[in-house]
Enzyme design. Structure first.
Site, PDB file in Angstrom:
ATOM      1  N   TYR A 149     -27.567  83.496 -48.773  1.00 40.35           N
ATOM      2  CA  TYR A 149     -28.691  84.164 -48.108  1.00 40.35           C
ATOM      3  C   TYR A 149     -28.625  85.670 -48.308  1.00 40.35           C
ATOM      4  O   TYR A 149     -27.548  86.236 -48.460  1.00 40.35           O
ATOM      5  CB  TYR A 149     -28.664  83.871 -46.600  1.00 40.35           C
ATOM      6  CG  TYR A 149     -28.999  82.461 -46.207  1.00 40.35           C
ATOM      7  CD1 TYR A 149     -29.524  81.543 -47.107  1.00 40.35           C
ATOM      8  CD2 TYR A 149     -28.766  82.017 -44.904  1.00 40.35           C
ATOM      9  CE1 TYR A 149     -29.818  80.241 -46.719  1.00 40.35           C
ATOM     10  CE2 TYR A 149     -29.054  80.715 -44.512  1.00 40.35           C
ATOM     11  CZ  TYR A 149     -29.579  79.834 -45.425  1.00 40.35           C
ATOM     12  OH  TYR A 149     -29.855  78.553 -45.047  1.00 40.35           O
ATOM     13  N   SER A 171     -35.788  73.837 -41.048  1.00 39.49           N
ATOM     14  CA  SER A 171     -37.209  73.842 -41.440  1.00 39.49           C
ATOM     15  C   SER A 171     -38.089  73.023 -40.498  1.00 39.49           C
ATOM     16  O   SER A 171     -38.924  72.223 -40.945  1.00 39.49           O
ATOM     17  CB  SER A 171     -37.383  73.347 -42.886  1.00 39.49           C
ATOM     18  OG  SER A 171     -36.882  74.287 -43.800  1.00 39.49           O
ATOM     19  N   LEU A 186     -40.574  73.949 -38.930  1.00 46.58           N
ATOM     20  CA  LEU A 186     -41.967  74.345 -39.133  1.00 46.58           C
ATOM     21  C   LEU A 186     -42.390  74.219 -40.599  1.00 46.58           C
ATOM     22  O   LEU A 186     -43.464  74.694 -40.975  1.00 46.58           O
ATOM     23  CB  LEU A 186     -42.188  75.780 -38.644  1.00 46.58           C
ATOM     24  CG  LEU A 186     -42.063  75.996 -37.131  1.00 46.58           C
ATOM     25  CD1 LEU A 186     -42.263  77.464 -36.776  1.00 46.58           C
ATOM     26  CD2 LEU A 186     -43.074  75.131 -36.384  1.00 46.58           C
TER      27      LEU A 186
END
Length: 347
Positions: free
Chosen positions: A53, A234, A236
């Site tokens: 990330y 995830s 959404l």
């Protein structure tokens, strides 16, 4: 905020976990620190990161998410108040800049990954260390079916667990978990751990949402019987289930900021169609689309903690506030009707 024991581990984690993959790309260091402060104020003690990330993954930013968390831990002095999770990248998916492209789960590579994360996080241990995706050929990231033609050399699960066991004994990590795994993978991790006296996985971090309920096809039973907790990511569907792209297809977010090749499963017409139907259902029941999608994850019996992410404090507050939303049996039945007509379009 309610807490739960993660699998068979000793970790007590909040039922909502703060996801951080926007830190360093869509969020500045100051914004990241504000989110971390706000999450703790709201009772969240669980933070999830990864060495790859932020996203979109780039050589220039790799590791920045962990660096921002590390600077916050140093500044705040709150390391003892949080359960800190991060992930080791698996065999290269084009990210040759991570560990010089030697991103597998052998002892040498895992040690390099852990020690790099510890430096960036400015801590001497990680509470939950996860394998970001399998070393072996497995159907993940939108690949629906297993394809034996894609077989390739890989590190055996027994070897990986043995390497992780050494890091546990050294105190660098406390517990281990997997991510983007399959029923066979979970069963094999458990089998090897029990047969060889190696670390037992406490959790599995897989996608789970209204448009991807594939966890319910076997993994739910395996994880229940083997005491492996689901960390749902995830929820959404990269923002599709918030309804914002229905109102404005060019709304700022990962699906418009990054190339479509980054997340094609969330751009499928069937996903958009499902998102539209769930949004209609939410509004008919005086909820926002995001409230419905998050409440669905928050209230499933097999979801230990739901990983939420945001790019603003207002989004983060809305996502946390959805914890108080409970779905009526009638709404659950309507969700299931939509699911039966549009089954797992984002799998």
């Amino acid at each position: 905020m309610e807490k739960i024991t993660l699998g068979s581990s000793s970790l007590e984690v909040s039922r909502i976990c703060l996801g951080t993959m926007t830190f360093g790309e869509q969020n500045t260091e100051s914004e990241a620190h504000s989110q971390l402060d706000f999450a703790l104020e709201r009772g969240i003690n669980f933070i999830d990161a990864a060495e790859m990330y932020p996203v979109m993954p780039r050589a220039e930013t790799q590791g920045r998410t962990e660096e921002y968390i590390g600077s916050w831990l140093k500044k705040s002095g709150k390391r003892s108040q949080v359960v800190l999770a991060t992930k080791a990248a698996g065999p290269s998916r084009g990210m040759r800049w991570i560990r010089d492209g030697k991103t597998d789960f052998d002892a040498k590579s895992l040690r390099q990954a852990v020690e790099g994360s510890l430096r960036r996080l400015q801590t001497d241990h990680v509470d939950l260390y996860q394998l970001h995706w399998p070393s072996r050929n497995a159907p993940i990231f939108g690949q629906i079916a297993f394809d034996p033609e894609k077989e390739h050399p890989h590190v055996a699960i027994e070897e990986t667990l043995d390497a992780l066991g050494g890091l546990v004994r050294e105190g660098k990590i406390r517990h281990v978990g997997v991510s983007n795994e399959t029923p066979w993978g979970v069963a094999e991790f458990i089998k090897q751990a029990e047969a060889k006296g190696l670390p037992r996985i406490a959790s599995i971090q897989n996608a789970y949402s209204l448009v991807n309920r594939s966890f319910e096809a076997g993994l739910d039973e395996v994880c229940f019987r083997e005491r492996v907790s689901l960390l749902a990511y995830s929820p959404l569907a990269f923002g599709q289930l918030s309804g914002k792209y229905l109102e404005n297809p060019s709304a700022p977010g990962r699906l418009t900021l990054f190339p479509p090749t980054w997340s094609p499963r969330y751009l499928r017409p069937s996903v958009v169609n499902a998102a539209r139907q769930y949004a209609t259902l939410a509004k008919a029941n005086n909820m926002s689309p995001a409230q419905l999608a998050l409440a669905w994850c928050y209230t499933r019996w097999f979801v230990a903690s739901t990983i939420i992410g945001a790019t603003s404090l207002s989004q983060l507050a809305e996502n946390i506030d959805a914890w108080s939303t409970r779905l009526s049996p009638e709404v659950v039945e309507q969700v299931n009707l939509i699911h039966r007509s549009l089954t797992n379009p984002a799998q």
